[in-house]
Design a protein around this motif. Sequence first.
Motif, PDB file in Angstrom:
ATOM      1  N   ARG A 260       0.818  -1.221   0.000  1.00 38.21           N
ATOM      2  CA  ARG A 260       0.000   0.000   0.000  1.00 38.21           C
ATOM      3  C   ARG A 260       0.854   1.274   0.000  1.00 38.21           C
ATOM      4  NH1 ARG A 260      -0.537   1.415   5.609  1.00 38.21           N
ATOM      5  NH2 ARG A 260       0.726  -0.037   6.761  1.00 38.21           N
TER       6      ARG A 260
ATOM      7  N   MET B 241       0.580   3.804  -1.814  1.00 40.60           N
ATOM      8  CA  MET B 241      -0.267   4.978  -2.018  1.00 40.60           C
ATOM      9  C   MET B 241      -0.699   5.572  -0.678  1.00 40.60           C
ATOM     10  SD  MET B 241      -1.183   6.781  -4.466  1.00 40.60           S
ATOM     11  CE  MET B 241      -2.350   8.028  -4.901  1.00 40.60           C
TER      12      MET B 241
ATOM     13  N   GLU C  11       2.609   2.331  -6.696  1.00 40.03           N
ATOM     14  CA  GLU C  11       1.494   1.384  -6.597  1.00 40.03           C
ATOM     15  C   GLU C  11       1.538   0.406  -7.784  1.00 40.03           C
ATOM     16  OE1 GLU C  11      -1.728   0.143  -4.353  1.00 40.03           O
ATOM     17  OE2 GLU C  11      -0.501   1.848  -3.868  1.00 40.03           O
TER      18      GLU C  11
END
Length: 333
Positions: free
Chosen positions: A248, A250, A309
């Motif tokens: 993750r 992002m 990502e």
Amino acid sequence: MSSSSLENRILFSVLDSPQLDLSVVVPIYNEAESIETLVQAIADAVAPTNLNYEIICVDDGSKDGSTQILTNLANSRVDLKAVILRRNYGQTPAMAAGFESAAGKVIVTLDGDLQNDPADIPMLLAKLDEGYDLVSGWRQKRQDAALTRLLPSKIANAIIARVTGVKLHDYGCSLKAYRAELIADMNLYGELHRFLPALAYIEGARITEVPVRHHARRFGQSKYGLGRTIRVVMDLLTVYFMKKFLTRPMHVFGLGGVISLATGIAMGTYLTVVKLFFNQNIGDRPLLILAVLLIITGVNLFCFGLVTELLMRTYHESQRRPIYRIRDIFGKQ
Ligand code: UDP
Ligand code: MG
């Protein structure tokens, strides 16, 4: 039985590739004097357990004749497989090459310099049988130089334990036992072999440690000095990032980007209002520079988050690519 049906049965069992109980993986870089003693010691330690085992010695581009000794030994022993790498890649790739060739349900690793004691292997296996996925050795009476080795290692172990969240006393100990499925899930780069417990922890493994013996180096010399500490710290950062954000990115970059962008836009709006409705000069205000900086940084961070990502998806979904190239494989196939 006719010879053809015998052949068939042999062929069948080869195709069936029977899984072994145990693979012992040993990286070898210039350890000529130790090899024979070591291989025999491993065999002597494992034989009483009646396990179906193999010893895999990975020659990591040795230049002291280890390659020849290993090749000869592999041709004369049924329990030994010698994997010869094209050049010296380092301990981590050497171990990864060994893992790739291993057919055992359990994999034990140890050093090729007789510093680890093969007689400890059955104890590690017994511990693994208690339901663990990884059992790590803990060299309680470590026989290495105090200032250049033991002190940096003590500090490094404390930091690694804190950062990775895996509470072990001795990450550097090569003597470890793993369930093979666990190894299959982990990709090794840099000098990540010492972080295998941390990587295993990311994969959700049950991990424990047992005290093991440690001997002073009898032949040759250590391949590492103080310089290793720095590389270990770099690898630690990688592992930390992988543990925290791998799936993750992002959340990290995107959040920072949004905050920065929103603050910048708010400041910019304020300046626009002041200029348009109150007719003030804003060209010389530091706030203007800050607003521009925050907006650019915000957009960058946000895009960076998007790109990482995508990268992470590629990382997870692409096919596995080995970090080594094998020149030859001799002996036990
Ligand atoms: N090793 C290797 N490739 C290298 C350096 C080391 O395969 O480039 C092997 C070496 O032969 C030994 C193990 O890794 O079996 C650990 O190395 P060493 O004993 O020098 O490390 P130390 O015990 O001093 O930490
Ligand atoms: Mg050693």
